[in-house]
Design a protein around this motif. Structure first.
Motif, short mmCIF file in Angstrom:
data_model
loop_
_atom_site.label_atom_id
_atom_site.label_comp_id
_atom_site.label_asym_id
_atom_site.label_seq_id
_atom_site.Cartn_x
_atom_site.Cartn_y
_atom_site.Cartn_z
N SER A 188 44.23 -9.90 4.02
CA SER A 188 44.28 -11.24 3.46
C SER A 188 45.27 -12.11 4.24
O SER A 188 45.04 -13.31 4.45
N LEU A 189 46.35 -11.50 4.72
CA LEU A 189 47.31 -12.24 5.56
C LEU A 189 46.69 -12.62 6.90
O LEU A 189 46.83 -13.75 7.36
N LEU A 190 45.99 -11.66 7.52
CA LEU A 190 45.35 -11.95 8.82
C LEU A 190 44.37 -13.11 8.68
O LEU A 190 44.29 -13.98 9.53
N LYS A 191 43.63 -13.11 7.57
CA LYS A 191 42.69 -14.20 7.34
C LYS A 191 43.44 -15.52 7.24
O LYS A 191 43.01 -16.53 7.80
N SER A 192 44.59 -15.51 6.56
CA SER A 192 45.32 -16.77 6.38
C SER A 192 45.92 -17.23 7.70
O SER A 192 46.31 -18.38 7.84
N GLN A 193 46.02 -16.33 8.67
CA GLN A 193 46.52 -16.73 9.98
C GLN A 193 45.37 -17.14 10.90
O GLN A 193 45.59 -17.52 12.05
N GLY A 194 44.16 -17.01 10.40
CA GLY A 194 43.00 -17.34 11.22
C GLY A 194 42.66 -16.27 12.24
O GLY A 194 41.95 -16.52 13.19
N ILE A 195 43.20 -15.03 12.05
CA ILE A 195 42.89 -13.93 12.97
C ILE A 195 41.80 -13.08 12.33
O ILE A 195 42.08 -12.13 11.61
N PHE A 196 40.55 -13.44 12.58
CA PHE A 196 39.47 -12.79 11.86
C PHE A 196 39.08 -11.44 12.43
O PHE A 196 38.76 -10.52 11.71
N THR A 197 39.12 -11.32 13.77
CA THR A 197 38.63 -10.08 14.38
C THR A 197 39.45 -8.88 13.90
O THR A 197 38.90 -7.86 13.50
N GLU A 198 40.77 -9.03 13.92
CA GLU A 198 41.60 -7.91 13.49
C GLU A 198 41.42 -7.62 12.01
O GLU A 198 41.48 -6.48 11.57
N GLY A 199 41.18 -8.69 11.25
CA GLY A 199 40.93 -8.52 9.82
C GLY A 199 39.69 -7.68 9.59
O GLY A 199 39.70 -6.73 8.80
N VAL A 200 38.64 -8.02 10.32
CA VAL A 200 37.39 -7.27 10.19
C VAL A 200 37.60 -5.82 10.63
O VAL A 200 37.16 -4.88 9.97
N ALA A 201 38.32 -5.64 11.74
CA ALA A 201 38.55 -4.29 12.25
C ALA A 201 39.33 -3.46 11.25
O ALA A 201 39.01 -2.29 10.99
N LEU A 202 40.35 -4.06 10.66
CA LEU A 202 41.14 -3.35 9.66
C LEU A 202 40.29 -3.00 8.45
O LEU A 202 40.41 -1.93 7.86
N GLY A 203 39.38 -3.93 8.10
CA GLY A 203 38.45 -3.67 7.00
C GLY A 203 37.57 -2.47 7.32
O GLY A 203 37.30 -1.63 6.46
N LEU A 204 37.15 -2.37 8.59
CA LEU A 204 36.32 -1.24 9.01
C LEU A 204 37.10 0.07 8.88
O LEU A 204 36.56 1.07 8.41
N VAL A 205 38.38 0.03 9.29
CA VAL A 205 39.21 1.24 9.17
C VAL A 205 39.25 1.68 7.71
O VAL A 205 39.08 2.86 7.39
N LEU A 206 39.41 0.71 6.82
CA LEU A 206 39.47 1.00 5.39
C LEU A 206 38.16 1.64 4.92
O LEU A 206 38.15 2.64 4.19
N LEU A 207 37.04 1.08 5.38
CA LEU A 207 35.74 1.61 4.99
C LEU A 207 35.53 3.03 5.51
O LEU A 207 35.05 3.89 4.79
N VAL A 208 35.93 3.23 6.77
CA VAL A 208 35.76 4.55 7.37
C VAL A 208 36.57 5.58 6.57
O VAL A 208 36.09 6.68 6.26
N MET A 209 37.80 5.19 6.19
CA MET A 209 38.62 6.12 5.43
C MET A 209 38.02 6.41 4.06
O MET A 209 38.01 7.55 3.61
N ALA A 210 37.48 5.39 3.43
CA ALA A 210 36.83 5.58 2.13
C ALA A 210 35.66 6.54 2.30
O ALA A 210 35.43 7.43 1.47
N PHE A 211 34.94 6.38 3.41
CA PHE A 211 33.79 7.23 3.67
C PHE A 211 34.23 8.69 3.84
O PHE A 211 33.63 9.61 3.29
N ILE A 212 35.30 8.89 4.60
CA ILE A 212 35.77 10.25 4.86
C ILE A 212 36.17 10.94 3.55
O ILE A 212 35.81 12.09 3.29
#
Lengths: 230, 288
Positions: A188-212
């Protein structure tokens, strides 16, 4: 593709991100542990005992299951603030406070789910145990054993809720870098800084961990049911 | 039989309801089409202080343009301008603003007004007067808790610039924390933790007045030259975003309007009645 790989490598050596992952899992583990134990106990108790006002309690619990996380966060914030009733604990902006807020959200969910499963399964099991002459402790043990698949599912659901939650964690934890910043508040902080790519990537990390984790639980469950078949 | 009748009735009622909706929608559309809307990305400080709430109806009256804004950090506001999501930005980070114009995403930067930053903390009022250097050094040397915005906002950038100006390695202070949240949330947090923080005066005054809980912090340092905070307004360049419809006309109207003498005088008066001192100092045409 190479970019993505190098980004992931960077991400797992970056101290700030590692600490966010660590905070997320520490918080989710304790929140899940506490709410699982109390949620299972409350759920089974609700099924076992009949008392006046039971329907009201079930209804209240269902209401709390839908409680918006920010409301839980606000309540815990007001309790923990310096001038609040629990201010002397000094838990505001700490992981302990975040766990407390999460328990407020997850315990009702756990209780509700366990109760629902128990209502449909436990009466038959209990009758069977009584017919076989089991005492109360043995009965309880059999019930838990027979319901373990449902309980697994409830715990995994609650863990997912815990790691994905952002509203209450932001309020109570304060998103302090390196201390209470979780992966969701970091996004949410990355989004507020306008850094979307890292936000999405971090979201992917979260999803991958949930999957594992999901996969690991599935694996455990399969392992057990395989044993049973022999 | 009864069931069938009630089902038929229900279907009729639903049809009527839908028909009613169908008639209503185009009417609503017409009214929005005739008005023009200007979308702006701005920083939390202009929104938190209520300045835009005060200006918006006057702008509508004068020009017939409805101003809509989203209040975010300066970093995000500029990013929104660069992606063409808004028509105009009103922010306060001169270097980033000039970069935004240089990249071609913005047309031109117009200085509008300034306010000033203050350092607040759990000490007596004006402990350090206007001696910013000794204030920051005291925080660093005493390893006192300091809460930074840490969100790449204009205030955060200005704070980092100050540490740098006095060559203080702020990150070496173990009690230096980054909240990653807005100004209001950061002040509340600093008050909770009895920590220091840097804030703009506008947010501070309105927070101090409006918050339910009394804020126990005091202004410990104010008035230093490098605490001034200049706001600039930039229209998003319509040629930069060919496929997107940017309302450049309304943006130019807003720039002209906010830089006019009448509105500049309004800005100078804003907040005086409520807080006893102005929150912003208009300076269109000049710069800090």
């Amino acid at each position: 593709m190479e970019n993505i790989i190098s980004w992931f490598r960077e991400c797992f050596t970056d101290e700030a991100i590692l600490s966010a992952i660590g905070v997320t899992f520490r918080m989710a583990f304790f929140a899940c542990l506490i709410s699982s134990v109390s949620g299972i106990a409350f759920g089974l108790m609700l099924e076992r005992f009949n008392f006046k006002g039971k329907k009201l309690i079930i209804r209240l619990n269902r209401t709390l299951m839908g409680m918006p996380p920010v409301v839980a966060g606000l309540v815990v914030y007001l309790l923990l603030m310096r001038r609040g009733p629990l201010g002397m604990l000094g838990w505001l902006f700490t992981i302990k406070g975040m766990v407390m807020a999460q328990c407020l959200i997850i315990v009702p969910v756990m209780t509700g789910m366990v109760h629902q499963h128990a209502v449909s399964k436990v009466p038959a099991i209990r009758e069977f145990c009584i017919t076989m002459g089991a005492d109360r402790r043995q009965t309880l043990w059999t019930i838990i054993k027979e319901m373990r698949h449902d309980i697994y599912f409830c715990v995994v659901t609650c863990f997912g809720r815990s790691i994905s939650e952002v509203g209450s964690v932001m309020l109570v934890g304060g998103n302090i870098k390196g201390r209470t910043r979780t992966m969701t508040t970091a996004i949410s902080l990355l989004k507020s800084q306008g850094i979307f790519t890292e936000g999405v990537a971090l979201g992917l990390v979260l999803l991958v961990m949930a999957f594992i984790i999901q996969w690991f639980c599935d694996f455990l469950q399969k392992e057990e049911s395989a044993d049973e078949n022999y | 039989m009864k069931k069938k009748i009630s089902a038929v009735l229900l279907i009729f009622v639903l049809c009527f309801a839908m028909a009613a909706c169908g008639q209503y929608v185009p009417a609503a559309d017409e009214s929005t089409v005739t008005d023009t809307t200007l979308t702006m990305a701005t920083t939390t400080s202009t929104d938190n202080t209520g300045l835009l709430d005060c200006l918006q109806p006057l702008f509508l009256e004068d020009t017939g343009i409805t101003l809509e804004w989203t209040a975010v950090g300066t970093g995000e506001a500029i990013a929104m301008g660069a992606s063409g999501d808004v028509d105009i930005i009103l922010v306060h980070a001169k270097a980033s603003e000039e970069e935004f114009v240089a990249s071609g995403a913005g047309v031109e930067r117009f200085p509008v007004m300034y306010n000033d930053y203050i350092i607040v903390g759990p000490e007596a009022e004006n402990t350090y007067g206007d001696d910013l250097e000794s204030c920051l050094k005291a925080i660093y040397d005493g390893q006192l808790p300091f809460i930074s915005r840490g969100d790449d906002s204009g205030t955060h950038k200005a704070e980092l610039k100050l540490w740098k100006a006095f060559e203080i390695d702020y990150a070496a202070n173990p009690e230096y924390m980054e909240s990653g949240q807005g100004m209001g949330a950061t002040i509340t947090m600093a008050d909770e933790q009895q920590a220091y923080c840097m804030t703009d005066r506008g947010t501070w005054l309105s927070q101090k007045k409006n918050a339910d809980m009394d804020i126990e912090l005091e202004i410990v340092c104010q008035g230093a030259k490098n605490l001034l905070n200049q706001y600039g307004v930039i229209a998003v360049n319509p040629e930069y975003h060919e496929s997107i419809d940017i309302n450049n006309e309304a943006a130019n109207a807003f720039i002209e309007w906010i830089c006019s003498e009448k509105v500049q005088a309004l800005i100078a008066e804003f907040g005086v009645e409520e807080y006893g001192e102005p929150l912003f100092f208009p300076n269109a045409g000049t710069d800090n």
